[in-house]
Enzyme design. Structure first.
Site, mmCIF file in Angstrom:
data_model
loop_
_atom_site.group_PDB
_atom_site.id
_atom_site.type_symbol
_atom_site.label_atom_id
_atom_site.label_comp_id
_atom_site.label_asym_id
_atom_site.label_seq_id
_atom_site.Cartn_x
_atom_site.Cartn_y
_atom_site.Cartn_z
ATOM 1 N N SER A 40 48.132 37.388 55.536
ATOM 2 C CA SER A 40 48.617 37.362 56.911
ATOM 3 C C SER A 40 48.899 38.772 57.408
ATOM 4 C CB SER A 40 49.879 36.503 57.009
ATOM 5 O OG SER A 40 50.884 36.972 56.122
ATOM 6 N N ASP A 61 41.826 43.462 51.514
ATOM 7 C CA ASP A 61 42.264 42.485 52.510
ATOM 8 C C ASP A 61 41.862 42.908 53.918
ATOM 9 O OD1 ASP A 61 43.383 41.391 50.288
ATOM 10 O OD2 ASP A 61 45.473 41.733 50.884
ATOM 11 N N TYR A 91 54.393 43.998 42.244
ATOM 12 C CA TYR A 91 53.055 44.499 42.574
ATOM 13 C C TYR A 91 52.969 46.013 42.388
ATOM 14 C CZ TYR A 91 48.863 45.302 45.480
ATOM 15 O OH TYR A 91 47.636 45.691 45.953
#
Length: 385
Positions: free
Chosen positions: A130, A176, A225
């Protein structure tokens, strides 16, 4: 494209600012079929865009201020086009918006006053990008509004990545943003994350992509991450290499005793995942779902055991779906990890059985039925108006 994102952004713009927007830009989310945590190691990935995304409606405004409203959050922000990050609220969405404006300004592009309304329908915290769809949609909207003709789609993707890295605090790679910007309908996109070369890979028309949300929400910037990225960098420095992409498996194995175990396993995942991703692009182009499934299973095992980014509900969901699909197709966790979604590639003839198995045998940690998305590979970012 799911129609509600663009229509919701337009409606919110009209209601809030009192006139029609000059432009509406849309950018999709994505699902990564294989190639996890390889992008920031200059490696290879194989994502495709999905039919959910973010729309940005934009119009002119006198002066220097950029006024923005996030329709889905009922939240507003206002900032100077000359100093976008000044007095930035501690809200992630505002950091994305201001960060994109700041990166473009720092790259020499001239911005001025504007009104913007944002709406999206990518499930939040699902690992379906998103945030990347927001960044790319913002870049395309700002390009249209201010006539930034030199700003190509790859440059928009790079700017969106830099905004996340510098201003949001997430050390994401380019995958992405690049697939959101450059995807083609009906095709996955094989990406070389070093050269940014892309190769469309046709997905057979009788093949379905199934995404199931585990119900475990993930927070990428606040998760481990960035730790994983640092561990990969540690091994890269050990070999005096430019990136883990340049380290071969035999080379890595030969140095196992000289690398801390955690760092070794992180690097082993990346090195083997690169090889799997290239093989998967080849298998998918041939329509070889059996080979694709084998590679996806290896990928999930590597993420679970070497990179340690899966969680128990995700592992359980992967096993359940693989049992329902059988050998002709595969399933794995997708996204940065620590929750989010799994992705399955399977014959359309198996789709109803797979969905029925999930509805019958899986519940999210709060006891509810999971979000199930059946999708085809969608096209990339584009102007609606």
């Amino acid at each position: 494209m799911h129609p509600s994102a663009a229509e919701n952004a337009r409606r919110a713009f009209v209601e809030h600012f009192g006139n029609e927007p000059a432009h509406i830009a849309y950018a999709p989310g994505r699902v990564n079929l294989i190639g996890e945590h390889t992008d920031y190691n200059d490696g290879f990935v194989l994502p495709c865009a999905i039919g959910f995304g973010t729309a940005v409606a934009i119009g002119p405004k006198l002066g220097d201020l950029i006024d923005v409203m996030a329709a889905d959050l009922a939240s507003e922000d206002s900032f100077s086009a000359d100093s976008p990050m000044a007095d930035c609220p501690d809200l992630e969405w505002t950091k994305h918006v201001r960060g994109m404006a700041a990166v473009l300004r720092d790259s020499g592009y001239q911005l001025s006053g504007a009104n913007m309304a944002i709406s999206g329908n990518v499930p939040q915290g699902a690992g379906l990008s998103s945030s990347a769809s927001l960044g790319v949609a913002l870049g395309l909207a700002l390009k249209a509004q201010f006539g930034l003709d030199a700003l190509g789609m790859v440059e928009i993707a790079l700017a969106a990545q830099r905004a996340e890295n510098v201003h949001v605090g997430c050390a994401c790679g380019i995958m992405d943003q690049l697939v959101s910007a450059c995807a083609q309908e009906g095709r996955a996109l094989s990406i070389d994350c070093r050269s940014l070369e892309t190769l469309p890979v046709a997905i057979p028309s009788d093949v379905s992509i199934l995404i199931v949300h585990s119900g475990v929400r993930r927070e990428l910037a606040e998760s481990a991450y960035n730790d994983r990225r640092q561990q990969c960098d540690d091994v890269t420095r050990h070999f005096s290499a430019k990136a883990l992409r340049d380290v071969g498996l035999d080379q890595l194995l030969a140095e196992k005793q000289n690398i801390p175990d955690v760092q070794f396993r992180r690097a082993r995942h990346v090195v083997t995942e690169n090889a799997r991703t290239l093989a998967a692009a080849n298998a998918l182009s041939r329509g070889d779902l059996s080979e694709m499934g084998r590679l996806m299973a290896q990928s999930h095992d590597s993420m679970r055991d070497d990179f340690e980014i899966t969680v128990e509900p995700v592992d359980r969901l992967v096993a359940l779906l693989q049992s329902a699909i059988g050998p002709e197709g595969g399933v794995r966790m997708t996204g940065g990890g620590f929750g989010g979604c799994v992705v399955a590639i399977l014959p359309q003839a198996k789709l109803s059985d797979a969905i029925a198995a999930v509805k019958r045998d899986y519940r999210t940690p709060d006891g509810s039925e999971p979000l199930i998305i059946e999708t085809q590979a969608a096209g990339g970012a584009r102007l609606i108006v």
